[in-house]
Scaffold this motif. Structure first.
Motif, short mmCIF file in Angstrom:
data_model
loop_
_atom_site.label_atom_id
_atom_site.label_comp_id
_atom_site.label_asym_id
_atom_site.label_seq_id
_atom_site.Cartn_x
_atom_site.Cartn_y
_atom_site.Cartn_z
N HIS A 57 0.79 -1.23 0.00
CA HIS A 57 0.00 0.00 0.00
C HIS A 57 0.83 1.28 0.00
N GLY A 58 2.13 1.16 0.11
CA GLY A 58 2.98 2.34 0.18
C GLY A 58 3.23 2.97 -1.17
N LYS A 59 3.83 4.14 -1.14
CA LYS A 59 4.11 4.88 -2.36
C LYS A 59 5.51 4.61 -2.90
N LEU A 60 6.35 3.95 -2.10
CA LEU A 60 7.71 3.69 -2.53
C LEU A 60 7.77 2.49 -3.46
N PRO A 65 15.63 -3.53 -6.02
CA PRO A 65 16.47 -3.37 -4.82
C PRO A 65 17.56 -2.34 -5.08
N THR A 66 17.89 -1.61 -4.05
CA THR A 66 18.94 -0.60 -4.19
C THR A 66 20.27 -1.21 -3.80
#
Length: 94
Positions: A57-60, A65-66
């Motif tokens: 549900h988040g915006k990120l 993967p970083t």
């Protein structure tokens, strides 16, 4: 002699409302708290529950993967004594 069967306490599973999930996700993404703090504050039992909500549900963007590459600076080869002296000099300059 006690013939009763041992009682097992089943951990309860909570169903959280969508509004509650979004409230927790919003607070974590704003930086008001970490996901672990959110678990403790809101009494969420599952260790990965908030992380799952953040992914769903988040915006990120969680799909990529970083990878962080740490470069070696010249200061990384300092001995602890050298680092202390350098920091003391920087402090005197201030």
């Amino acid at each position: 002699m006690d013939t009763s069967t041992p009682t097992h306490h089943k951990r309860s599973q909570c169903d959280y409302t969508m509004g509650f999930k979004l409230q927790v996700v919003d607070a974590v993404e704003k930086g008001d708290m970490t996901y672990k703090q959110a678990q403790k504050i809101y009494g969420i039992q599952g260790r990965s529950t908030v992380l799952t909500w953040l992914r769903k549900h988040g915006k990120l963007d969680w799909s990529q993967p970083t990878h962080r590459i740490m470069t070696k600076s010249p200061q990384s080869k300092e001995t602890p004594a050298q680092k202390i002296k350098r920091l003391e000099r920087e402090l005197e300059d201030e």
